[in-house]
Design a protein around this motif. Structure first.
Motif, PDB file in Angstrom:
ATOM      1  N   ASN A  91      -8.381 -44.939 -35.124  1.00  0.00           N
ATOM      2  CA  ASN A  91      -6.935 -45.058 -35.231  1.00  0.00           C
ATOM      3  C   ASN A  91      -6.630 -45.466 -36.656  1.00  0.00           C
ATOM      4  OD1 ASN A  91      -7.624 -46.265 -32.217  1.00  0.00           O
ATOM      5  ND2 ASN A  91      -5.900 -44.864 -32.250  1.00  0.00           N
ATOM      6  N   LYS A  97      -2.707 -53.871 -34.170  1.00  0.00           N
ATOM      7  CA  LYS A  97      -1.745 -54.963 -34.160  1.00  0.00           C
ATOM      8  C   LYS A  97      -1.755 -55.681 -35.503  1.00  0.00           C
ATOM      9  CE  LYS A  97      -1.880 -55.739 -29.167  1.00  0.00           C
ATOM     10  NZ  LYS A  97      -2.125 -56.720 -28.082  1.00  0.00           N
ATOM     11  N   GLU A 119       2.786 -53.571 -33.410  1.00  0.00           N
ATOM     12  CA  GLU A 119       1.691 -52.637 -33.148  1.00  0.00           C
ATOM     13  C   GLU A 119       2.064 -51.249 -33.628  1.00  0.00           C
ATOM     14  OE1 GLU A 119      -1.015 -50.923 -29.426  1.00  0.00           O
ATOM     15  OE2 GLU A 119      -0.005 -52.870 -29.259  1.00  0.00           O
ATOM     16  N   SER A 141     -15.203 -52.481 -32.229  1.00  0.00           N
ATOM     17  CA  SER A 141     -14.168 -51.922 -33.097  1.00  0.00           C
ATOM     18  C   SER A 141     -14.079 -52.738 -34.373  1.00  0.00           C
ATOM     19  CB  SER A 141     -12.804 -51.921 -32.396  1.00  0.00           C
ATOM     20  OG  SER A 141     -12.817 -51.059 -31.290  1.00  0.00           O
ATOM     21  N   ASN A 196       0.026 -47.396 -33.975  1.00  0.00           N
ATOM     22  CA  ASN A 196      -1.186 -46.588 -33.788  1.00  0.00           C
ATOM     23  C   ASN A 196      -2.335 -47.419 -33.221  1.00  0.00           C
ATOM     24  OD1 ASN A 196       0.357 -44.575 -34.912  1.00  0.00           O
ATOM     25  ND2 ASN A 196      -0.607 -44.683 -36.911  1.00  0.00           N
ATOM     26  N   GLU A 197      -1.997 -48.284 -32.263  1.00  0.00           N
ATOM     27  CA  GLU A 197      -2.962 -49.122 -31.552  1.00  0.00           C
ATOM     28  C   GLU A 197      -3.627 -50.166 -32.451  1.00  0.00           C
ATOM     29  OE1 GLU A 197      -5.641 -46.998 -29.007  1.00  0.00           O
ATOM     30  OE2 GLU A 197      -4.125 -45.525 -28.437  1.00  0.00           O
TER      31      GLU A 197
END
Length: 433
Positions: free
Chosen positions: A59, A196, A191, A342, A193-194
């Motif tokens: 993302n 935060k 937030e 991630s 595009n996913e």
């Protein structure tokens, strides 16, 4: 990929059926029945196999920042159309496609919208027509920072009315000044595009001393408070924390000792990005190794974004930039634990050098201020805005335009940060090179 394996299993089942006798004996039918049961078990327990050619899930989000958005008397007089009507929209037309291309576009409003009753004013105590806010919204700004040394120019009433007018324009957020202490203490997490993120804003000083009873209106730089706010943002799920500081000394090409000291402390507190304003000239970009609970492995500070829109006409003061930060969240397997993790990386840093033109443009009867990419014949930053379309700019003006680009590039790259140029292709999509 999963469907391919399902089709393969079903093909094998059908192949087994075709190899059986159509008028089989009881034993053959029983055998076929067991094969079907076994095949259904395979489908029920099927686990998708990832093709080794598949790329990690990602993302991306692009944060972009401009310098100070000022409004001197010459600026609002230039857009006056009579009958208390002002139109700032043409000012931004030359850079609007770049502003709109960012996922999150942030600008620092260094004036006050206190209303006509307070009379429109220039330096030292600004008050600007409401139409300025209309133009910022139209130009593509998403978030407006309102804290700086001019926030309190028209007192508490000016702070509150500025917030009211900006709220009417439905920006994604207005940050830095507040109506109540509770609002100041509240940390907002957004937030996109996913990913935060949180933006926290503070100023080193106010030209007019802030009354103690009104200290909730905005925040002076206090690293203890900054640290608390960063922790609050992290607890609320902010993966990226960006700090906006109004600080430093005017017209200096490099950060002073105060900016450097606050930068070091802010890095230790775990900030991912630091953006600065106030000196009214561009100062360098600098990368740093993140510390504390920062998300990015390498953060970046922009010590001063210069003037994006201003009535100041001296060299370096009519230069500005859009600084472009591309961040990417990558989800991949940990080579040791095999678990999916991630991480967010600062993928690219780029900038568009800008220049504030003053002269004849859309209206041949008066001079206007317009913001344009600081380009020349060999470097057109977009195919739809070349020097051919800016034929009203004189030869001497083009010399200033080219000099502005060189000055801006030299300023931002002074500390050897590899900041690319931001271009737009024929479809208006950003290209970095």
């Amino acid at each position: 990929m999963k469907n391919i394996y399902l089709y393969l299993v079903l093909f094998l089942i059908l192949s087994n059926f075709s190899s059986c006798s159509p008028v089989g004996e009881a034993s053959a039918n029983t055998e076929d029945s067991e094969r079907v049961k076994d095949s259904l078990k395979v489908i029920a327990n099927f686990q998708p196999i990832k093709d080794f050619t598949e790329k990690p899930d990602t993302n991306k989000v692009t944060f972009a920042f401009t310098g100070d958005l000022m409004c001197h008397g010459s600026q609002y007089k230039a857009v006056f159309e009579g009958n208390d009507t002002y139109n700032f929209i043409p000012v931004f037309e030359g850079v609007k496609p770049f502003l709109s291309a960012a996922d999150v576009m942030v600008g620092n409003l260094e004036t006050v919208l206190a209303g006509k009753g307070k009379n429109y004013k220039s330096y030292p105590q600004f008050n600007t027509p409401n139409a300025y806010a209309d133009a910022l919204k139209d130009a593509g700004f998403d978030i407006i920072v309102t804290v700086n040394n001019h926030t309190y120019d028209q007192g508490k009433a000016g702070v509150l009315r500025t917030l009211d007018e900006l709220d009417k324009r439905n920006f994604d957020a207005v940050l830095g000044s507040y109506r109540t202490q509770e609002a100041q203490d509240e940390i907002k997490v957004f937030e996109k595009n996913e990913i935060k993120y949180s933006i926290l804003a503070y100023t080193q000083f106010s030209n007019i001393t802030l009354r103690s009873a009104e200290s909730h209106l905005f925040q002076l730089i206090d690293t203890a408070k900054v640290g608390q706010d960063i922790q609050k943002a992290r607890k609320q799920g902010a993966e990226i924390v960006l700090i906006h500081y109004h600080w430093g000394a005017e017209y200096k090409p490099e950060p002073n000792s105060y900016q450097k000291m606050i930068t070091e402390k802010t890095i230790e507190l775990g900030a991912d990005v630091i953006i600065g304003g106030h000196p009214h000239v561009l100062q360098p970009l600098k990368k740093y190794k993140s510390k504390g609970n920062a998300t990015l492995d390498s953060g970046i500070v922009a010590y001063s974004m210069g003037n994006f829109y201003s009535g100041q006409r001296k060299r370096f003061r009519h230069n500005g930039a859009i600084v472009w930060l591309e961040m990417e969240k990558v989800t991949e397997k940990d080579p040791k634990t095999k678990e999916e993790i991630s991480k967010i990386v600062l993928k690219n840093v780029a900038h568009l050098p800008t220049w504030v033109y003053y002269g004849k443009a859309g209206n041949p009867s008066k001079n206007e201020y317009r913001i344009y990419p600081a380009q020349n014949d060999s470097i057109p930053f977009s195919p739809f805005l070349s020097l051919d379309t800016l034929d009203f700019i004189s030869k001497s003006g083009r010399v200033y335009l080219n000099q502005s680009r060189k000055d801006s590039d030299n300023a931002l790259r002074m500390y050897n940060v590899d900041s690319k140029h931001l271009f737009l292709d024929k479809d208006g999509k950003p290209v970095l090179k």
